[in-house]
Scaffold this active site. Structure first.
Site, short mmCIF file in Angstrom:
data_model
loop_
_atom_site.label_atom_id
_atom_site.label_comp_id
_atom_site.label_asym_id
_atom_site.label_seq_id
_atom_site.Cartn_x
_atom_site.Cartn_y
_atom_site.Cartn_z
N GLY A 131 80.58 -60.84 -5.47
CA GLY A 131 79.64 -59.71 -6.21
C GLY A 131 79.54 -58.47 -4.92
O GLY A 131 80.50 -57.72 -4.54
N GLU A 363 75.87 -51.93 -8.31
CA GLU A 363 76.59 -50.99 -7.66
C GLU A 363 76.08 -51.02 -6.06
O GLU A 363 75.99 -50.06 -5.39
CB GLU A 363 76.54 -49.54 -8.14
CG GLU A 363 77.05 -49.35 -9.53
CD GLU A 363 77.52 -48.00 -9.72
OE1 GLU A 363 77.58 -47.18 -8.96
OE2 GLU A 363 77.36 -47.89 -11.18
N GLN A 367 70.30 -54.60 -0.46
CA GLN A 367 70.50 -55.21 1.15
C GLN A 367 71.83 -54.54 1.56
O GLN A 367 71.92 -53.96 2.53
CB GLN A 367 70.59 -56.62 1.09
CG GLN A 367 69.05 -57.36 1.00
CD GLN A 367 68.69 -57.26 -0.51
OE1 GLN A 367 69.46 -57.07 -1.47
NE2 GLN A 367 67.56 -57.22 -0.55
C1 LIG Z 1 73.50 -56.18 -15.62
C2 LIG Z 1 74.67 -56.06 -14.60
C3 LIG Z 1 75.53 -55.24 -14.86
C4 LIG Z 1 76.86 -55.00 -13.86
N1 LIG Z 1 77.73 -54.34 -14.06
C5 LIG Z 1 78.95 -54.32 -13.31
C6 LIG Z 1 80.07 -53.39 -13.61
O1 LIG Z 1 80.17 -52.77 -14.40
N2 LIG Z 1 81.02 -53.70 -12.50
C7 LIG Z 1 80.97 -54.53 -11.80
O2 LIG Z 1 82.08 -54.86 -11.12
N3 LIG Z 1 79.95 -55.36 -11.52
C8 LIG Z 1 78.91 -54.98 -12.12
N4 LIG Z 1 77.67 -55.77 -11.88
C9 LIG Z 1 77.68 -56.66 -10.69
C10 LIG Z 1 76.83 -56.13 -9.53
O3 LIG Z 1 77.51 -55.12 -8.96
C11 LIG Z 1 76.70 -57.59 -8.75
O4 LIG Z 1 75.77 -58.41 -9.45
C12 LIG Z 1 76.27 -57.07 -7.41
O5 LIG Z 1 76.98 -56.19 -6.61
C13 LIG Z 1 75.57 -58.15 -6.52
O6 LIG Z 1 76.80 -59.29 -6.49
P1 LIG Z 1 76.28 -60.77 -6.78
O7 LIG Z 1 75.52 -60.64 -8.02
O8 LIG Z 1 77.56 -61.48 -6.59
O9 LIG Z 1 75.21 -61.20 -5.88
P2 LIG Z 1 75.70 -61.83 -4.33
O10 LIG Z 1 76.59 -60.88 -3.77
O11 LIG Z 1 75.72 -63.13 -4.36
O12 LIG Z 1 74.24 -61.50 -3.48
C14 LIG Z 1 73.05 -62.28 -3.71
C15 LIG Z 1 72.12 -61.87 -2.70
O13 LIG Z 1 72.32 -62.01 -1.42
C16 LIG Z 1 72.33 -60.84 -0.75
N5 LIG Z 1 73.64 -60.45 0.45
C17 LIG Z 1 74.82 -60.75 -0.08
N6 LIG Z 1 75.71 -60.34 0.97
C18 LIG Z 1 74.63 -59.89 1.84
C19 LIG Z 1 74.88 -59.47 3.28
N7 LIG Z 1 76.17 -59.27 3.63
N8 LIG Z 1 73.73 -58.76 3.95
C20 LIG Z 1 72.78 -58.96 3.43
N9 LIG Z 1 72.16 -59.70 2.05
C21 LIG Z 1 73.60 -59.96 1.53
C22 LIG Z 1 72.23 -59.64 -1.77
O14 LIG Z 1 71.95 -58.47 -1.50
C23 LIG Z 1 71.56 -60.52 -2.85
O15 LIG Z 1 70.44 -60.29 -2.52
C24 LIG Z 1 76.71 -55.68 -12.75
C25 LIG Z 1 75.51 -56.61 -12.42
C26 LIG Z 1 74.64 -56.95 -13.69
C27 LIG Z 1 73.56 -58.00 -13.39
#
Ligand SMILES: Cc1cc2nc3c(=O)[nH]c(=O)nc-3n(C[C@H](O)[C@H](O)[C@H](O)COP(=O)(O)OP(=O)(O)OC[C@H]3O[C@@H](n4cnc5c(N)ncnc54)[C@H](O)[C@@H]3O)c2cc1C
Length: 380
Positions: A131, A363, A367
């Protein structure tokens, strides 16, 4: 020279969107949230009154509105319900890579028809295992003659199961990280694509959020957007344009929370007087007002910079980070001002708090915004 006045056209757009919000969105918000109803009927009305796809360029016959204009509209629609209004922002996000990097043929094939009939699109980077780490995505593509073949799974994709077309980011070799990623645009109904709506969200429950699987999906070579290997850059540039619009969504939700608090605090009595008389309550509302003003300044500036051709990833991140975090605080305080009633579904503020949370996640999480800003500072 600095000016803060909106043009006549911008004021008209805001009024149109506010009226739409009051007449079409607010009356449905609670029910659609409870039932996770995708607001197809609202989208049809929004399309009919000209509140969709406003960024489609003028040379394609579209209104060609900028990010600031679109932000003003998103602010008002999200005042009504962020879950229902989600399809408008998701369409903005989906069209941006085509507006930024698509060739004439792609713009005519995908953007122009959006003016003729109600069309949804989606932007897909996120996967079950990647993500925040966009460069770590695992959906692959390979070249076969004049075609590309895509395999992988995207999830959490807004508009994913209703989209007519999708912008997909895939890698030719995940070991290449960001350098291996390319961007493709394709009809969502191709053989090998399967889509499943994901249920059970905390907030923005009317929004369509879906998983999209690609099993040997064959697309012609002209599905490639821009230059092969530049997909990561297109995704990041898209966020520079779209993050101010998340700021606008936060403003809409926050303004609604403040308005609800002003109303409720005058009606609710405790210790023989309206709770609006208590300084502790007044101070929470005063802080809300200041934060909303600051959100507007940051968001409008970031959007204006994009429109002037000076998109800044740092300033777009300032707007998204500050607005998303402030919105979360404001909506949490709104629940506090409503006391026990704030915790109940019968009253509007618990939903605002649930809807707000997503702004700190999608988006780029809060963090990740801090990372973008810190990198910018240290590079300078
Ligand atoms: C309702 C909804 C709609 C969405 N719509 C779209 C869409 O249209 N298109 C699309 O592509 N995506 C979409 N997303 C996905 C969204 O962009 C991701 O959920 C988001 O980018 C976080 O990724 P993840 O859920 O894999 O969390 P992770 O990346 O696993 O992060 C988990 C935690 O770790 C932290 N973290 C991760 N890496 C770091 C770092 N390097 N430094 C500090 N902290 C870090 C994060 O901040 C978070 O707190 C959507 C998500 C939701 C829930």
């Amino acid at each position: 020279m600095i000016g803060f006045d909106l043009t006549e056209q911008q004021q008209d757009l805001k009024r149109l969107a506010r009226r739409f919000s009051e007449e079409e969105i607010i009356p449905r918000a609670r029910r659609y949230d409870e039932n996770e109803t995708f607001p197809q009927d609202v989208a049809e009305r929004a399309f009919a009154v000209g509140l969709m796809n406003l960024g489609v360029p003028r040379d394609l016959g579209g209104p060609g509105l900028g990010i600031l204009d679109c932000s003003l509209i998103l602010e008002e629609l999200n005042y009504g319900c962020a879950g229902i209004a989600n399809f408008v922002g998701a369409n903005e996000l989906g069209t941006l890579p085509i507006r930024l990097a698509g060739n004439d043929q792609q713009q005519r094939a995908y953007l122009a028809p959006m003016l003729e009939k109600l069309t949804f699109c989606a932007f897909a980077t996120t996967e079950p295992g990647a993500g925040s780490d966009v460069a770590g995505l695992r959906t692959t593509y390979r070249r076969e003659g004049d075609s590309f073949v895509l395999n992988g799974t995207k999830h959490f994709i807004s508009n994913g199961s209703v989209a007519d077309w999708i912008v997909v980011f895939a890698t030719r070799d995940k070991r290449l990280k960001h350098k291996g990623i390319s961007c493709f645009v394709l009809p969502a109904t191709l053989n090998g694509i399967s889509r499943t709506r994901m249920h059970g969200k905390l907030g923005q429950r009317a929004a369509d959020t879906s998983e999209i699987r690609f099993d040997d999906v064959r697309v012609p070579a002209d599905a490639l957007v821009g230059i092969e290997g530049e997909g990561f850059r297109y995704a990041m540039t898209t966020f520079d344009y779209s993050r101010p619009e998340i700021g606008a969504i936060a403003i809409g939700i926050s303004q609604r929370a403040l308005d609800e608090c002003l109303k409720y605090s005058r009606q609710r009595s405790a210790f023989g007087q309206a709770i609006a008389n208590f300084q502790a309550v007044q101070f929470m509302m005063a802080d809300m007002a200041v934060e909303i003003e600051a959100m507007r300044l940051l968001t409008y500036k970031a959007a204006w910079l994009v429109d002037q051709g000076h998109a800044s990833n740092a300033v777009s991140s300032y707007a998204k980070l500050f607005s998303a975090d402030a919105c979360m605080k404001i909506t949490t305080d709104a629940v506090q001002i409503f006391g026990g009633y704030g915790y109940m579904r019968e009253y509007p503020v618990e939903k605002l708090m649930r809807d707000a949370k997503l702004l700190q996640i999608y988006e780029g999480t809060s963090q990740i915004q801090r990372l973008v800003i810190a990198r910018h500072l240290l590079k300078a």
